[in-house]
Design a protein around this motif. Structure first.
Motif, short mmCIF file in Angstrom:
data_model
loop_
_atom_site.label_atom_id
_atom_site.label_comp_id
_atom_site.label_asym_id
_atom_site.label_seq_id
_atom_site.Cartn_x
_atom_site.Cartn_y
_atom_site.Cartn_z
N HIS A 129 1.03 -1.03 0.20
CA HIS A 129 -0.15 0.48 0.00
C HIS A 129 0.88 0.93 0.11
O HIS A 129 0.82 2.16 -1.24
CB HIS A 129 -0.71 -0.07 1.27
CG HIS A 129 -1.73 1.12 1.54
ND1 HIS A 129 -2.83 1.60 1.00
CD2 HIS A 129 -1.57 2.42 2.02
CE1 HIS A 129 -3.78 2.52 0.82
NE2 HIS A 129 -2.42 2.72 2.09
N ALA A 130 2.30 1.37 1.31
CA ALA A 130 2.85 2.88 0.97
C ALA A 130 3.73 2.89 -0.26
O ALA A 130 3.64 3.62 -0.59
CB ALA A 130 3.95 2.49 1.94
N TYR A 131 3.84 1.68 -1.14
CA TYR A 131 4.82 1.82 -2.18
C TYR A 131 4.20 2.04 -3.78
O TYR A 131 4.15 3.40 -4.46
CB TYR A 131 5.56 0.50 -2.78
CG TYR A 131 6.47 0.95 -3.67
CD1 TYR A 131 7.18 1.28 -3.85
CD2 TYR A 131 6.41 -0.17 -5.24
CE1 TYR A 131 8.15 1.53 -4.74
CE2 TYR A 131 6.64 0.73 -6.08
CZ TYR A 131 7.94 0.67 -6.18
OH TYR A 131 8.98 1.54 -7.71
N ASP A 132 2.15 1.74 -3.40
CA ASP A 132 1.65 2.30 -4.37
C ASP A 132 1.33 3.99 -4.21
O ASP A 132 0.82 4.07 -5.42
CB ASP A 132 0.14 1.00 -4.25
CG ASP A 132 0.60 -0.52 -5.10
OD1 ASP A 132 1.74 -0.25 -5.39
OD2 ASP A 132 -0.05 -1.01 -4.54
N ASN A 133 1.42 3.83 -2.85
CA ASN A 133 0.65 5.37 -3.04
C ASN A 133 2.14 6.43 -2.72
O ASN A 133 1.86 7.60 -2.04
CB ASN A 133 -0.07 5.49 -2.04
CG ASN A 133 -1.51 4.43 -2.09
OD1 ASN A 133 -2.65 4.70 -3.28
ND2 ASN A 133 -1.25 3.84 -1.85
N LYS A 134 2.61 6.15 -3.21
CA LYS A 134 3.93 6.53 -3.20
C LYS A 134 4.05 7.89 -4.04
O LYS A 134 3.85 7.94 -5.12
CB LYS A 134 5.09 6.24 -2.89
CG LYS A 134 6.62 6.66 -2.78
CD LYS A 134 7.86 5.44 -2.52
CE LYS A 134 9.52 6.35 -2.40
NZ LYS A 134 10.40 5.47 -2.25
N PRO A 135 4.70 9.25 -2.93
CA PRO A 135 5.23 10.34 -4.44
C PRO A 135 5.82 10.12 -4.93
O PRO A 135 7.24 9.78 -4.53
CB PRO A 135 4.87 11.18 -2.73
CG PRO A 135 4.24 10.65 -1.80
CD PRO A 135 4.33 9.22 -1.83
N GLN A 136 5.66 10.64 -6.12
CA GLN A 136 6.87 10.49 -6.58
C GLN A 136 7.64 10.88 -6.44
O GLN A 136 9.19 10.55 -7.15
CB GLN A 136 5.75 10.59 -8.13
CG GLN A 136 6.74 10.94 -9.40
CD GLN A 136 5.76 9.90 -10.52
OE1 GLN A 136 4.61 9.85 -10.66
NE2 GLN A 136 6.95 8.52 -11.27
N TRP A 137 8.07 12.02 -6.32
CA TRP A 137 8.59 13.37 -6.10
C TRP A 137 10.28 12.39 -5.20
O TRP A 137 11.27 12.75 -5.64
CB TRP A 137 8.45 14.17 -5.56
CG TRP A 137 7.93 14.63 -4.60
CD1 TRP A 137 6.12 14.66 -4.16
CD2 TRP A 137 8.41 14.15 -3.44
NE1 TRP A 137 6.05 14.40 -2.90
CE2 TRP A 137 7.19 14.11 -2.17
CE3 TRP A 137 9.06 14.42 -2.12
CZ2 TRP A 137 7.46 13.56 -0.92
CZ3 TRP A 137 9.35 14.15 -0.79
CH2 TRP A 137 8.41 14.14 -0.33
N GLN A 138 9.43 11.75 -4.20
CA GLN A 138 9.91 10.49 -3.45
C GLN A 138 11.22 9.46 -3.63
O GLN A 138 13.04 9.55 -3.47
CB GLN A 138 9.61 9.94 -2.80
CG GLN A 138 9.31 10.93 -1.34
CD GLN A 138 8.62 9.91 0.00
OE1 GLN A 138 7.69 8.88 -0.02
NE2 GLN A 138 9.09 10.05 0.96
N GLY A 139 11.42 9.02 -5.40
CA GLY A 139 12.04 8.26 -6.16
C GLY A 139 12.19 6.68 -5.37
O GLY A 139 11.62 6.59 -3.80
N LEU A 140 13.62 6.56 -4.99
CA LEU A 140 13.83 4.94 -4.32
C LEU A 140 14.51 5.71 -2.91
O LEU A 140 15.81 6.15 -3.00
CB LEU A 140 14.02 4.19 -4.97
CG LEU A 140 14.05 2.80 -4.72
CD1 LEU A 140 13.18 2.34 -5.10
CD2 LEU A 140 15.11 2.23 -5.96
#
Ligand code: GLP
Length: 260
Positions: A249-260
């Motif tokens: 869930h956290a990965y699917d909703n991760k803000p794009q700007w955060q990157g890896l």
């Protein structure tokens, strides 16, 4: 610690390669920490392909091998310096003189370990450390019981690790008992750590170091203390995790700007 569950090792290799490619764009002389074992092979495969097909450039990059056997003659095909050369550095345009490994054939082992620590520091530290994990939770060759603040030093392998690694040698009797490895304290100083693990045989190990207590009995658990660690695993390796749904869930909703 971020846990990313992916369908398989191809996707794991691609995501890790994305992080390395972005790092090299930002910092062409980035310092890469290079691990051996089967798990990181898809990363090296993908980086070699991107170098070949898209010109991803390693000409200024530097590399430090994570660990090494003691007592193998220089150039032995299973020495980790050779494995990394074969599997990765010979396949991209990194300069051979910019790739370093602990000297497992040194006459003065403590001095060689000290020199290795100094070389890493002089390079400005590792920017991105690639890691696998052993079935007993070791990272590098930090076997259970390793000091959580250890530096590069000699270690004695547990028999299970020698058995696990015998597949690369003719027989178990050829697997050295001693190794040099960056310490857990050394690894913790890398700016970003990416650990990869696949397969059901790693499920309990992953559960232990991701969700168990931080303890020397499971060396990889020290990564819970690291401010920027990414765990890339497949469904089988994730199968014992208590919070797998939350990580998804956290990965699917991760803000794009955060990157890896
Ligand atoms: C060796 C290496 C480790 C590696 C481990 C797991 O013991 N020293 O760095 O993580 O093997 O290897 P594999 O990825 O093949 O399971």
């Amino acid at each position: 610690m971020e846990v990313v569950i992916l369908p398989g090792s191809r996707q794991i290799g691609a995501l890790a390669a994305d992080a390395i490619e972005l790092l090299l764009q930002r910092k062409p002389n980035a310092v890469l920490g290079l691990a051996t074992g089967t798990s990181p092979l898809t990363i090296y495969e993908e980086l070699a392909r991107r170098h070949e097909e898209h010109g991803v450039d390693f000409s200024e990059a530097r590399g430090f091998v994570l660990d090494e056997y003691v007592g193998l003659e220089p150039g032995h095909p299973q020495s980790y310096r050779e494995v990394i050369r074969r599997e990765f550095t010979d396949r991209v345009n990194i300069k051979p003189e910019n790739v370093h490994a602990p000297d497992g054939s040194a006459a003065d082992i403590p001095a060689a370990c000290q020199a290795y620590e100094e070389a890493i520091s002089e390079a400005g530290g590792v920017d991105l450390q690639i890691l696998g994990v052993g079935t007993d939770g070791h990272i590098g060759f930090n076997e259970p019981g390793s000091s959580l603040s250890s530096r590069t030093r000699i270690k004695t392998l547990i028999e299970q690790t020698r058995k696990d690694n015998a597949r690369f040698f003719g027989s178990i009797s050829e697997v050295p008992h001693h190794v040099l490895t960056q310490g857990l304290g050394t690894i913790l100083e890398a700016k970003h750590v990416i650990l990869v693990a696949t397969g059901a045989q790693k499920a309990q190990t992953v559960r232990d170091f991701v969700e168990g207590p931080v303890a020397a009995i499971c060396a990889a658990s020290v990564l819970q203390m690291h401010p920027h660690t990414t765990i890339l695993i497949d469904e089988a390796a994730a199968s014992s995790l208590k919070l797998a749904d939350y990580y998804r869930h956290a990965y699917d909703n991760k803000p794009q700007w955060q990157g890896l």
